[in-house]
Design a protein around this motif. Structure first.
Motif, short mmCIF file in Angstrom:
data_model
loop_
_atom_site.label_atom_id
_atom_site.label_comp_id
_atom_site.label_asym_id
_atom_site.label_seq_id
_atom_site.Cartn_x
_atom_site.Cartn_y
_atom_site.Cartn_z
N THR A 99 0.85 -1.19 0.00
CA THR A 99 0.00 0.00 0.00
C THR A 99 0.88 1.24 0.00
O THR A 99 1.81 1.34 0.80
N CYS A 158 -8.17 14.34 -9.89
CA CYS A 158 -7.99 13.12 -9.10
C CYS A 158 -9.08 12.10 -9.42
O CYS A 158 -8.80 10.91 -9.63
N LEU A 188 -7.29 8.92 -11.36
CA LEU A 188 -6.92 7.83 -10.47
C LEU A 188 -7.76 6.59 -10.75
O LEU A 188 -8.82 6.64 -11.35
N ARG A 189 -7.27 5.47 -10.29
CA ARG A 189 -7.97 4.20 -10.48
C ARG A 189 -9.15 4.10 -9.52
O ARG A 189 -9.22 4.79 -8.52
N THR A 247 -9.77 1.86 -7.46
CA THR A 247 -9.37 1.35 -6.15
C THR A 247 -8.64 2.39 -5.32
O THR A 247 -8.44 2.19 -4.12
N ASP A 248 -8.21 3.49 -5.92
CA ASP A 248 -7.49 4.52 -5.18
C ASP A 248 -8.44 5.33 -4.31
O ASP A 248 -9.64 5.39 -4.56
N VAL A 255 -3.51 10.69 -1.36
CA VAL A 255 -4.05 9.59 -2.15
C VAL A 255 -3.54 8.29 -1.57
O VAL A 255 -2.32 8.04 -1.53
N MET A 310 -3.20 4.38 -2.03
CA MET A 310 -3.20 3.46 -3.18
C MET A 310 -3.04 2.02 -2.68
O MET A 310 -1.92 1.53 -2.49
N THR A 352 -0.60 -1.53 -4.08
CA THR A 352 0.33 -0.81 -4.95
C THR A 352 1.60 -0.51 -4.17
O THR A 352 1.54 0.20 -3.15
N ALA A 356 3.46 2.84 -7.74
CA ALA A 356 2.75 4.08 -7.45
C ALA A 356 3.40 5.29 -8.10
O ALA A 356 2.71 6.27 -8.40
#
Length: 305
Positions: free
Chosen positions: A176, A209, A213-214, A216-217, A229, A231, A234, A239
């Motif tokens: 993470t 953002c 961003l994904r 999951t973020d 953020v 993540m 990751t 990242a």
């Protein structure tokens, strides 16, 4: 307790039929033995057609199995069993496009009966529509977790997310990463162009953002012009390109505003959870130290600690 001898059978039947919420007599195997009430037409349709059917005839297998489980729990407990549950169009057989467009929430109060019905143990299941209170509960929770200017998660929700993911990391070593960044020379933007321009820069940064961003973020506004953020799944190496892409996209969006002067950029610090960390605060501290170095080294950059 009411003295039912004061009422005729016809009066008792009329009283049961007048109940605002529907009440079902359901056997252990899920058969509808009787249906009473449900006169509140804002929420309920006539359920008399259910009598003689089973839950499996009415509901799709997964939902039917859930109802049968709740009946079994109530019978085993020998007392009142209270549950909350949603019903959607796809949960009910044969509705097609005729059912409600939105999910409806109910509170079920399930009371075992001390006599058999249709040669089976049975329960009285009273269903109350609680959709309005559920919507209010969701709205209040969203407001308590959301930053009003940006629509991102607020500091409170961020700390909750960091705690949750640090516990997952401590247990499963799930990689993470955490990025902290802010808008370069933000005080100068406020001083020269006004606080409305500063708010617009913050809101624009949040929009990028959400877009870049994904799913999951976990982006959040920490306070002022500072963002974090989170993540999950990751590591730092994975990242870093995400953080760099975000830096470029935010700079492009800020400069397109045309009200902040040339060269509006962000600086950030990136860190990841490590085996030696005792809390998420240590990860945040490393990321914050890296942010400080990015500022010191000339801004408009991401430094990984």
């Amino acid at each position: 307790m009411a003295d039912l001898s004061l009422f005729s059978n016809e009066q008792i039947a009329a009283l049961l039929a007048a109940l605002p919420d529907p009440a079902f007599i359901l056997t252990r195997s899920g058969r509808y033995a009787a249906v009473f009430g449900g006169t509140d037409s804002r929420y309920y349709h006539d359920g008399s057609g259910l009598v003689g059917k089973s839950i499996c005839d009415v509901l799709n297998p997964e939902k039917a199995a859930w109802f049968e489980t709740q009946i079994a729990i109530a019978l085993a407990s020998h007392g009142l069993h209270v549950v909350e549950y949603p019903l959607a169009r796809e949960d009910i057989k044969g509705l097609g496009g005729d059912g409600p467009a939105e999910v409806i929430w109910f509170e079920g109060r399930v009371q075992p009966l001390d006599y058999q019905v249709l040669d089976e143990e049975a329960v009285l299941w009273v269903a109350s529509n609680i959709t309005a209170s559920k919507k209010l509960e969701t709205l209040l929770r969203t407001q308590s977790e959301t930053d009003s200017l940006t629509g991102l998660f607020n500091r409170r929700k961020l700390m909750s997310g960091l705690t949750e993911h640090f516990e997952l990391f401590a247990r499963y070593k799930t990689p993470t990463s955490v990025l902290i960044f802010d808008i370069d020379k933000f005080k100068g933007i406020n001083d020269e162009y006004g606080h409305l321009a500063g708010d617009k820069a913050i809101a624009t940064t949040a929009d990028v953002c959400r877009r870049e961003l994904r799913a999951t973020d976990f982006p959040a506004r920490l306070g002022g012009d500072e963002f974090v953020v989170l993540m999950p799944h990751t590591d730092g190496e994975q990242a870093m390109p995400i953080a760099e892409r975000l830096r470029h996209r935010i700079a492009e969006a800020l400069q397109k505003l045309g009200t902040l002067g040339p060269g509006a950029t962000i600086s950030g610090g990136l860190s990841e959870m490590t085996a030696g960390d005792l809390s998420y605060e240590e990860v945040l501290k490393r990321a914050d130290d890296a942010l400080y170095r990015a500022k010191r080294d000339g801004r408009n950059r991401i430094i990984r600690h």
